[in-house]
Each structure stands twice: as C-alpha cells, then as structure tokens.
Design a protein around this motif. Structure first.
Motif, PDB file in Angstrom:
ATOM      1  N   LEU A   6       4.073 -17.587  24.288  1.00  0.00           N
ATOM      2  CA  LEU A   6       3.406 -17.593  25.599  1.00  0.00           C
ATOM      3  C   LEU A   6       2.402 -16.450  25.721  1.00  0.00           C
ATOM      4  O   LEU A   6       1.610 -16.426  26.663  1.00  0.00           O
ATOM      5  N   GLY A   7       2.467 -15.499  24.795  1.00  0.00           N
ATOM      6  CA  GLY A   7       1.557 -14.361  24.851  1.00  0.00           C
ATOM      7  C   GLY A   7       2.220 -13.068  25.280  1.00  0.00           C
ATOM      8  O   GLY A   7       1.543 -12.062  25.480  1.00  0.00           O
ATOM      9  N   ILE A   8       3.530 -13.075  25.438  1.00  0.00           N
ATOM     10  CA  ILE A   8       4.253 -11.849  25.780  1.00  0.00           C
ATOM     11  C   ILE A   8       4.375 -11.012  24.516  1.00  0.00           C
ATOM     12  O   ILE A   8       4.843 -11.505  23.489  1.00  0.00           O
ATOM     13  N   THR A   9       3.912  -9.774  24.584  1.00  0.00           N
ATOM     14  CA  THR A   9       3.938  -8.898  23.415  1.00  0.00           C
ATOM     15  C   THR A   9       4.778  -7.666  23.733  1.00  0.00           C
ATOM     16  O   THR A   9       4.514  -6.962  24.701  1.00  0.00           O
ATOM     17  N   GLN A  10       5.796  -7.462  22.930  1.00  0.00           N
ATOM     18  CA  GLN A  10       6.683  -6.314  23.064  1.00  0.00           C
ATOM     19  C   GLN A  10       7.140  -5.924  21.663  1.00  0.00           C
ATOM     20  O   GLN A  10       7.078  -6.721  20.740  1.00  0.00           O
ATOM     21  N   SER A  11       7.640  -4.714  21.543  1.00  0.00           N
ATOM     22  CA  SER A  11       8.198  -4.282  20.264  1.00  0.00           C
ATOM     23  C   SER A  11       9.452  -5.099  19.953  1.00  0.00           C
ATOM     24  O   SER A  11       9.959  -5.845  20.786  1.00  0.00           O
ATOM     25  N   LEU A  12       9.967  -4.934  18.764  1.00  0.00           N
ATOM     26  CA  LEU A  12      11.121  -5.707  18.313  1.00  0.00           C
ATOM     27  C   LEU A  12      12.384  -5.339  19.085  1.00  0.00           C
ATOM     28  O   LEU A  12      12.521  -4.225  19.578  1.00  0.00           O
ATOM     29  N   GLY A  13      13.303  -6.287  19.160  1.00  0.00           N
ATOM     30  CA  GLY A  13      14.616  -6.035  19.742  1.00  0.00           C
ATOM     31  C   GLY A  13      14.803  -6.535  21.162  1.00  0.00           C
ATOM     32  O   GLY A  13      15.927  -6.548  21.661  1.00  0.00           O
ATOM     33  N   TRP A  14      13.749  -6.954  21.829  1.00  0.00           N
ATOM     34  CA  TRP A  14      13.879  -7.409  23.211  1.00  0.00           C
ATOM     35  C   TRP A  14      14.426  -8.829  23.254  1.00  0.00           C
ATOM     36  O   TRP A  14      14.078  -9.679  22.441  1.00  0.00           O
ATOM     37  N   GLU A  15      15.276  -9.090  24.254  1.00  0.00           N
ATOM     38  CA  GLU A  15      15.887 -10.397  24.453  1.00  0.00           C
ATOM     39  C   GLU A  15      15.641 -10.834  25.890  1.00  0.00           C
ATOM     40  O   GLU A  15      15.918 -10.095  26.835  1.00  0.00           O
ATOM     41  N   HIS A  16      15.120 -12.041  26.060  1.00  0.00           N
ATOM     42  CA  HIS A  16      14.973 -12.614  27.395  1.00  0.00           C
ATOM     43  C   HIS A  16      16.369 -13.042  27.838  1.00  0.00           C
ATOM     44  O   HIS A  16      17.006 -13.867  27.193  1.00  0.00           O
ATOM     45  N   TYR A  17      16.868 -12.448  28.930  1.00  0.00           N
ATOM     46  CA  TYR A  17      18.239 -12.749  29.350  1.00  0.00           C
ATOM     47  C   TYR A  17      18.332 -13.374  30.731  1.00  0.00           C
ATOM     48  O   TYR A  17      19.393 -13.886  31.108  1.00  0.00           O
ATOM     49  N   GLU A  18      17.250 -13.370  31.499  1.00  0.00           N
ATOM     50  CA  GLU A  18      17.326 -13.933  32.845  1.00  0.00           C
ATOM     51  C   GLU A  18      15.922 -14.158  33.381  1.00  0.00           C
ATOM     52  O   GLU A  18      14.980 -13.478  33.004  1.00  0.00           O
ATOM     53  N   THR A  19      15.835 -15.133  34.286  1.00  0.00           N
ATOM     54  CA  THR A  19      14.612 -15.354  35.051  1.00  0.00           C
ATOM     55  C   THR A  19      14.949 -15.061  36.502  1.00  0.00           C
ATOM     56  O   THR A  19      16.004 -15.482  36.987  1.00  0.00           O
ATOM     57  N   HIS A  20      14.103 -14.315  37.164  1.00  0.00           N
ATOM     58  CA  HIS A  20      14.360 -13.928  38.551  1.00  0.00           C
ATOM     59  C   HIS A  20      14.110 -15.146  39.441  1.00  0.00           C
ATOM     60  O   HIS A  20      12.972 -15.476  39.753  1.00  0.00           O
ATOM     61  N   THR A  21      15.188 -15.829  39.843  1.00  0.00           N
ATOM     62  CA  THR A  21      15.070 -17.113  40.535  1.00  0.00           C
ATOM     63  C   THR A  21      14.175 -17.068  41.777  1.00  0.00           C
ATOM     64  O   THR A  21      13.347 -17.955  41.940  1.00  0.00           O
ATOM     65  N   PRO A  22      14.293 -16.071  42.653  1.00  0.00           N
ATOM     66  CA  PRO A  22      13.395 -16.073  43.824  1.00  0.00           C
ATOM     67  C   PRO A  22      11.910 -15.952  43.440  1.00  0.00           C
ATOM     68  O   PRO A  22      11.050 -16.376  44.190  1.00  0.00           O
ATOM     69  N   GLU A  23      11.645 -15.354  42.301  1.00  0.00           N
ATOM     70  CA  GLU A  23      10.268 -15.207  41.821  1.00  0.00           C
ATOM     71  C   GLU A  23      10.247 -15.667  40.359  1.00  0.00           C
ATOM     72  O   GLU A  23      10.385 -14.862  39.444  1.00  0.00           O
ATOM     73  N   PRO A  24      10.109 -16.987  40.135  1.00  0.00           N
ATOM     74  CA  PRO A  24      10.299 -17.544  38.795  1.00  0.00           C
ATOM     75  C   PRO A  24       9.263 -17.103  37.763  1.00  0.00           C
ATOM     76  O   PRO A  24       9.436 -17.374  36.579  1.00  0.00           O
ATOM     77  N   HIS A  25       8.240 -16.400  38.183  1.00  0.00           N
ATOM     78  CA  HIS A  25       7.243 -15.899  37.224  1.00  0.00           C
ATOM     79  C   HIS A  25       7.645 -14.527  36.658  1.00  0.00           C
ATOM     80  O   HIS A  25       6.925 -13.966  35.850  1.00  0.00           O
ATOM     81  N   ILE A  26       8.817 -14.017  37.065  1.00  0.00           N
ATOM     82  CA  ILE A  26       9.310 -12.730  36.565  1.00  0.00           C
ATOM     83  C   ILE A  26      10.446 -12.979  35.578  1.00  0.00           C
ATOM     84  O   ILE A  26      11.465 -13.577  35.927  1.00  0.00           O
ATOM     85  N   LEU A  27      10.243 -12.521  34.338  1.00  0.00           N
ATOM     86  CA  LEU A  27      11.231 -12.683  33.278  1.00  0.00           C
ATOM     87  C   LEU A  27      11.880 -11.335  33.016  1.00  0.00           C
ATOM     88  O   LEU A  27      11.200 -10.315  32.946  1.00  0.00           O
ATOM     89  N   LEU A  28      13.196 -11.326  32.873  1.00  0.00           N
ATOM     90  CA  LEU A  28      13.939 -10.092  32.645  1.00  0.00           C
ATOM     91  C   LEU A  28      14.327  -9.984  31.171  1.00  0.00           C
ATOM     92  O   LEU A  28      14.839 -10.945  30.588  1.00  0.00           O
ATOM     93  N   PHE A  29      14.083  -8.813  30.596  1.00  0.00           N
ATOM     94  CA  PHE A  29      14.357  -8.556  29.188  1.00  0.00           C
ATOM     95  C   PHE A  29      15.271  -7.356  29.052  1.00  0.00           C
ATOM     96  O   PHE A  29      15.259  -6.460  29.887  1.00  0.00           O
ATOM     97  N   LYS A  30      16.040  -7.354  27.959  1.00  0.00           N
ATOM     98  CA  LYS A  30      16.882  -6.200  27.654  1.00  0.00           C
ATOM     99  C   LYS A  30      16.926  -6.035  26.138  1.00  0.00           C
ATOM    100  O   LYS A  30      16.633  -6.949  25.384  1.00  0.00           O
ATOM    101  N   ARG A  31      17.307  -4.804  25.736  1.00  0.00           N
ATOM    102  CA  ARG A  31      17.613  -4.557  24.330  1.00  0.00           C
ATOM    103  C   ARG A  31      18.623  -3.437  24.268  1.00  0.00           C
ATOM    104  O   ARG A  31      18.682  -2.573  25.141  1.00  0.00           O
ATOM    105  N   SER A  32      19.417  -3.472  23.206  1.00  0.00           N
ATOM    106  CA  SER A  32      20.479  -2.512  23.022  1.00  0.00           C
ATOM    107  C   SER A  32      19.884  -1.110  22.831  1.00  0.00           C
ATOM    108  O   SER A  32      18.836  -0.953  22.219  1.00  0.00           O
ATOM    109  N   GLN A  33      20.580  -0.111  23.332  1.00  0.00           N
ATOM    110  CA  GLN A  33      20.134   1.261  23.160  1.00  0.00           C
ATOM    111  C   GLN A  33      20.605   1.837  21.819  1.00  0.00           C
ATOM    112  O   GLN A  33      20.271   2.950  21.480  1.00  0.00           O
TER     113      GLN A  33
END
Length: 108
Positions: free
Chosen positions: A80-107
């Motif tokens: 889709l064109g999202i560029t981030q360093s390695l290790g990020w995981e898409h884990y949730e979409t913010h339902t009230p604002e579906p254009h916001i994607l939530l990412f996490k990665r282990s520390q």
C-alpha cells in the motif's frame, strides 16, 4: 495473539496488481506516521492513511464483518506504500477511524 490475527496470518498475502498499485501511488506521499511510543513489551506507532485512499484499496483487504481494513500482512501493508523499518506488525485498525492502522514491534 487474538483469533482474528491468527486467521489473517494463516492466509497467503494478497499482493496488489500493477493497476491497483498505480491507483494507490498518488496517496503514498500523504501517509502520516506517528511518533513511536512504548510500554514494557512493545514499541507502537500508528499510521494514518489519507481517507480517500480507502476508496481505492481493494475490497478484499477489508474485513466484511466490520468494514474496516483487516489485519494486513507485511507484504500487503508495504504494498500500500507504508514504509517502516523491519519488525513492525499491523495488529489493529482503529474502528472509529478506519484510516488509522496500529502497529507494534517487540522491544527485545
């Protein structure tokens, strides 16, 4: 990991066609990346897509039950064109604002 995330992980990534990718290109420079924030286990950030971009993302990228983007595999969100360093995981979409994607990665 919740059941929905497990179900999405089991699927093969659905790669974009050339024409789908071309329709998304105009939005890629408008993607916004939040600052990183963290807790004891993960580093987080949210990625905000331009609202109009949702109209050109293929329908099978959406969860039919919620109408929001489903949990995307790395190849899919990078497509889709999202560029981030390695290790990020898409884990949730913010339902009230579906254009916001939530990412996490282990520390670790």
């Amino acid at each position: 990991m919740d059941l929905k995330a497990l179900r999405n992980k089991a699927q093969q990534p659905r790669m974009l066609t050339e024409s789908e990718r071309a329709r998304l290109e105009e939005f890629q420079d408008l993607i916004h990346y939040s600052s990183r924030y963290s807790d004891d286990h993960f580093e987080y950030r949210h990625v905000t897509l331009p609202k109009n971009m949702l109209k050109v993302i293929p329908k099978d990228y959406f969860d039919p039950e919620t109408g929001t983007l489903r949990i995307l595999q790395e190849e899919e969100w990078r497509g889709l064109g999202i560029t981030q360093s390695l290790g990020w995981e898409h884990y949730e979409t913010h339902t009230p604002e579906p254009h916001i994607l939530l990412f996490k990665r282990s520390q670790d």
